[in-house]
Design a protein around this motif. Structure first.
Motif, PDB file in Angstrom:
ATOM      1  N   ALA A  92      27.132  57.461  -0.867  1.00 53.69           N
ATOM      2  CA  ALA A  92      28.040  58.134  -1.799  1.00 53.69           C
ATOM      3  C   ALA A  92      29.082  57.180  -2.354  1.00 53.69           C
ATOM      4  O   ALA A  92      29.541  56.252  -1.674  1.00 53.69           O
ATOM      5  CB  ALA A  92      28.725  59.291  -1.084  1.00 53.69           C
ATOM      6  N   THR A  93      29.487  57.437  -3.587  1.00 52.19           N
ATOM      7  CA  THR A  93      30.630  56.740  -4.160  1.00 52.19           C
ATOM      8  C   THR A  93      31.905  57.349  -3.598  1.00 52.19           C
ATOM      9  O   THR A  93      31.890  58.423  -2.977  1.00 52.19           O
ATOM     10  CB  THR A  93      30.638  56.886  -5.691  1.00 52.19           C
ATOM     11  N   VAL A  94      33.020  56.677  -3.822  1.00 57.13           N
ATOM     12  CA  VAL A  94      34.301  57.200  -3.344  1.00 57.13           C
ATOM     13  C   VAL A  94      34.593  58.583  -3.927  1.00 57.13           C
ATOM     14  O   VAL A  94      34.928  59.518  -3.183  1.00 57.13           O
ATOM     15  CB  VAL A  94      35.444  56.203  -3.640  1.00 57.13           C
ATOM     16  N   PRO A  95      34.464  58.795  -5.257  1.00 54.64           N
ATOM     17  CA  PRO A  95      34.705  60.151  -5.783  1.00 54.64           C
ATOM     18  C   PRO A  95      33.752  61.185  -5.195  1.00 54.64           C
ATOM     19  O   PRO A  95      34.158  62.337  -4.954  1.00 54.64           O
ATOM     20  CB  PRO A  95      34.490  59.988  -7.292  1.00 54.64           C
ATOM     21  N   GLU A  96      32.497  60.805  -4.944  1.00 52.15           N
ATOM     22  CA  GLU A  96      31.555  61.749  -4.348  1.00 52.15           C
ATOM     23  C   GLU A  96      31.969  62.125  -2.930  1.00 52.15           C
ATOM     24  O   GLU A  96      31.872  63.291  -2.535  1.00 52.15           O
ATOM     25  CB  GLU A  96      30.152  61.149  -4.343  1.00 52.15           C
ATOM     26  N   MET A  97      32.428  61.143  -2.151  1.00 47.99           N
ATOM     27  CA  MET A  97      32.888  61.436  -0.793  1.00 47.99           C
ATOM     28  C   MET A  97      34.114  62.341  -0.823  1.00 47.99           C
ATOM     29  O   MET A  97      34.229  63.272  -0.027  1.00 47.99           O
ATOM     30  CB  MET A  97      33.185  60.143  -0.037  1.00 47.99           C
ATOM     31  N   GLN A  98      35.048  62.049  -1.712  1.00 45.50           N
ATOM     32  CA  GLN A  98      36.250  62.878  -1.814  1.00 45.50           C
ATOM     33  C   GLN A  98      35.890  64.332  -2.096  1.00 45.50           C
ATOM     34  O   GLN A  98      36.397  65.253  -1.439  1.00 45.50           O
ATOM     35  CB  GLN A  98      37.162  62.339  -2.916  1.00 45.50           C
ATOM     36  N   GLN A  99      35.018  64.535  -3.057  1.00 37.01           N
ATOM     37  CA  GLN A  99      34.637  65.897  -3.420  1.00 37.01           C
ATOM     38  C   GLN A  99      33.850  66.572  -2.310  1.00 37.01           C
ATOM     39  O   GLN A  99      34.070  67.743  -1.991  1.00 37.01           O
ATOM     40  CB  GLN A  99      33.815  65.892  -4.709  1.00 37.01           C
ATOM     41  N   ALA A 100      32.922  65.824  -1.692  1.00 32.96           N
ATOM     42  CA  ALA A 100      32.039  66.409  -0.679  1.00 32.96           C
ATOM     43  C   ALA A 100      32.796  66.838   0.568  1.00 32.96           C
ATOM     44  O   ALA A 100      32.413  67.814   1.228  1.00 32.96           O
ATOM     45  CB  ALA A 100      30.942  65.410  -0.306  1.00 32.96           C
TER      46      ALA A 100
ATOM     47  N   TRP B  62      18.376  56.460   0.570  1.00 36.02           N
ATOM     48  CA  TRP B  62      17.222  55.755   1.126  1.00 36.02           C
ATOM     49  C   TRP B  62      17.255  55.810   2.645  1.00 36.02           C
ATOM     50  O   TRP B  62      18.299  55.642   3.271  1.00 36.02           O
ATOM     51  CB  TRP B  62      17.226  54.298   0.684  1.00 36.02           C
ATOM     52  N   ARG B  63      16.114  56.061   3.244  1.00 36.64           N
ATOM     53  CA  ARG B  63      15.981  56.037   4.702  1.00 36.64           C
ATOM     54  C   ARG B  63      14.566  55.614   5.055  1.00 36.64           C
ATOM     55  O   ARG B  63      13.597  56.241   4.621  1.00 36.64           O
ATOM     56  CB  ARG B  63      16.303  57.409   5.303  1.00 36.64           C
ATOM     57  N   HIS B  64      14.459  54.532   5.828  1.00 44.24           N
ATOM     58  CA  HIS B  64      13.159  53.987   6.236  1.00 44.24           C
ATOM     59  C   HIS B  64      12.272  53.722   5.022  1.00 44.24           C
ATOM     60  O   HIS B  64      11.070  54.007   5.022  1.00 44.24           O
ATOM     61  CB  HIS B  64      12.453  54.944   7.209  1.00 44.24           C
ATOM     62  N   GLY B  65      12.877  53.158   3.975  1.00 48.59           N
ATOM     63  CA  GLY B  65      12.119  52.763   2.808  1.00 48.59           C
ATOM     64  C   GLY B  65      11.747  53.886   1.862  1.00 48.59           C
ATOM     65  O   GLY B  65      11.030  53.670   0.876  1.00 48.59           O
ATOM     66  N   GLU B  66      12.215  55.075   2.110  1.00 48.85           N
ATOM     67  CA  GLU B  66      11.886  56.222   1.269  1.00 48.85           C
ATOM     68  C   GLU B  66      13.158  56.842   0.727  1.00 48.85           C
ATOM     69  O   GLU B  66      14.113  57.077   1.469  1.00 48.85           O
ATOM     70  CB  GLU B  66      11.106  57.260   2.077  1.00 48.85           C
ATOM     71  N   TYR B  67      13.172  57.110  -0.585  1.00 49.49           N
ATOM     72  CA  TYR B  67      14.331  57.753  -1.208  1.00 49.49           C
ATOM     73  C   TYR B  67      14.115  59.256  -1.247  1.00 49.49           C
ATOM     74  O   TYR B  67      13.066  59.743  -1.671  1.00 49.49           O
ATOM     75  CB  TYR B  67      14.551  57.248  -2.631  1.00 49.49           C
ATOM     76  N   ARG B  68      15.125  59.988  -0.813  1.00 50.68           N
ATOM     77  CA  ARG B  68      15.083  61.444  -0.847  1.00 50.68           C
ATOM     78  C   ARG B  68      16.310  61.963  -1.573  1.00 50.68           C
ATOM     79  O   ARG B  68      17.423  61.488  -1.349  1.00 50.68           O
ATOM     80  CB  ARG B  68      15.039  62.024   0.565  1.00 50.68           C
ATOM     81  N   ASP B  69      16.086  62.951  -2.403  1.00 51.20           N
ATOM     82  CA  ASP B  69      17.201  63.632  -3.040  1.00 51.20           C
ATOM     83  C   ASP B  69      17.587  64.826  -2.166  1.00 51.20           C
ATOM     84  O   ASP B  69      16.798  65.285  -1.333  1.00 51.20           O
ATOM     85  CB  ASP B  69      16.809  64.105  -4.436  1.00 51.20           C
ATOM     86  N   GLY B  70      18.789  65.324  -2.342  1.00 51.39           N
ATOM     87  CA  GLY B  70      19.225  66.467  -1.551  1.00 51.39           C
ATOM     88  C   GLY B  70      20.620  66.898  -1.914  1.00 51.39           C
ATOM     89  O   GLY B  70      21.316  66.230  -2.687  1.00 51.39           O
ATOM     90  N   PRO B  71      21.087  67.988  -1.329  1.00 54.88           N
ATOM     91  CA  PRO B  71      22.400  68.551  -1.679  1.00 54.88           C
ATOM     92  C   PRO B  71      23.577  67.890  -0.981  1.00 54.88           C
ATOM     93  O   PRO B  71      24.732  68.244  -1.242  1.00 54.88           O
ATOM     94  CB  PRO B  71      22.273  70.013  -1.236  1.00 54.88           C
ATOM     95  N   TYR B  72      23.293  66.943  -0.068  1.00 53.77           N
ATOM     96  CA  TYR B  72      24.372  66.295   0.686  1.00 53.77           C
ATOM     97  C   TYR B  72      24.415  64.807   0.354  1.00 53.77           C
ATOM     98  O   TYR B  72      23.378  64.187   0.101  1.00 53.77           O
ATOM     99  CB  TYR B  72      24.156  66.450   2.194  1.00 53.77           C
ATOM    100  N   VAL B  73      25.608  64.226   0.404  1.00 56.35           N
ATOM    101  CA  VAL B  73      25.750  62.784   0.195  1.00 56.35           C
ATOM    102  C   VAL B  73      25.966  62.085   1.535  1.00 56.35           C
ATOM    103  O   VAL B  73      26.415  62.698   2.507  1.00 56.35           O
ATOM    104  CB  VAL B  73      26.914  62.468  -0.762  1.00 56.35           C
ATOM    105  N   ALA B  74      25.624  60.801   1.560  1.00 55.69           N
ATOM    106  CA  ALA B  74      25.814  59.978   2.752  1.00 55.69           C
ATOM    107  C   ALA B  74      27.194  59.346   2.678  1.00 55.69           C
ATOM    108  O   ALA B  74      27.403  58.371   1.956  1.00 55.69           O
ATOM    109  CB  ALA B  74      24.732  58.908   2.833  1.00 55.69           C
ATOM    110  N   ALA B  75      28.135  59.911   3.401  1.00 57.56           N
ATOM    111  CA  ALA B  75      29.533  59.462   3.340  1.00 57.56           C
ATOM    112  C   ALA B  75      29.808  58.421   4.411  1.00 57.56           C
ATOM    113  O   ALA B  75      30.719  58.552   5.228  1.00 57.56           O
ATOM    114  CB  ALA B  75      30.470  60.654   3.484  1.00 57.56           C
TER     115      ALA B  75
END
Length: 244
Positions: A197-205, A176-189
């Motif tokens: 991102a969850t902890v496992p997602e951050m670890q992998q990313a 979510w950013r400025h009230g809008e949800y966007r999907d994409g290939p990167y996680v917010a770590a």
């Protein structure tokens, strides 16, 4: 007065010693290790997940003591990631929008002063934003095929290398950013909530598997960045291009 606890390792025949200041859990340290350095970290908090020899103490105090004693000459190079919350892009934007500011420490200038006094080549790392560092090198997760963007700027002291081209991003950072949800290939770590991102997602990313502490992961640089920097430094050393 509490003195730092020193645990260090000397140079080996083929692995020069690098001092990793403000090391946190060792994202930078792991990359330098992969590049060919023997790494020793310094942090003012206990870091039981740090994977290399560790000095528990104030980074600038430890560096000043090493310079004063002459022990700094045992090291080949220094990496420093001083606190950056005062001027990083995320904090600056949040502070401006909410009327905050002035609560964070900026240690870039005193870190640079001591590093210059050390006489060693060095790297100062900072997030994208208004930190007072030269952007000699800017690295991004997409350059290494990672699942984060995590732009970081690096000031090089006493050496230089060719600046890599910043590659095109494949899409948005998920969340979510400025009230809008966007999907994409990167996680917010960074942070929590809002699609972060969850902890496992951050670890992998980021390619970090030795810590599962959220705070350590949100502060870490991907090891791929310092692996690239370390190999660039060693290549310049081999070619005789590092400044004396």
């Amino acid at each position: 007065m509490t003195h730092p606890t020193h645990t260090r390792r000397d140079h080996t025949a083929d692995r020069p010693l690098l001092l990793d200041l403000f090391c946190c859990a060792g994202g930078a340290g792991r990359g330098y290790d992969r590049a060919g350095f023997a790494v020793t970290g310094v942090d003012n908090r206990p870091r039981p997940n740090y994977p290399f020899p560790f000095i528990h103490g104030d980074a600038l105090t430890v560096l000043a003591e090493l310079i004063a004693s002459g022990e700094i000459r045992r090291y080949t190079a220094v990496h420093a990631s001083p606190p950056c919350q005062k001027r990083c892009a995320l904090t600056v934007g949040t502070n401006k929008s909410r009327g905050w500011g002035g609560k964070h420490v900026d240690l870039v200038a005193p870190t640079r002063e001591l590093l210059d006094a050390s006489g060693l080549p060095y790297v100062i790392e900072q997030p994208d934003g208004k930190a007072d560092v030269r952007k000699d090198i800017t690295l991004c997760g997409e350059m290494f095929g990672l699942g984060v963007l995590r732009h970081r700027n690096f000031e090089l002291g006493g050496w230089n290398t060719t600046k890599p081209k910043h590659v095109r991003h494949r899409g948005y950072v998920r969340g979510w950013r400025h009230g809008e949800y966007r999907d994409g290939p990167y996680v917010a770590a960074y942070g929590a909530g809002g699609g972060k991102a969850t902890v496992p997602e951050m670890q992998q990313a980021m390619g970090i598997d030795w810590t599962d502490v959220r705070e350590e992961l949100t502060e870490a640089i991907p090891p791929a960045y310092s692996d690239w920097l370390g190999r660039a430094f060693l290549a310049r050393t081999t070619s005789g291009a590092v400044a004396a």
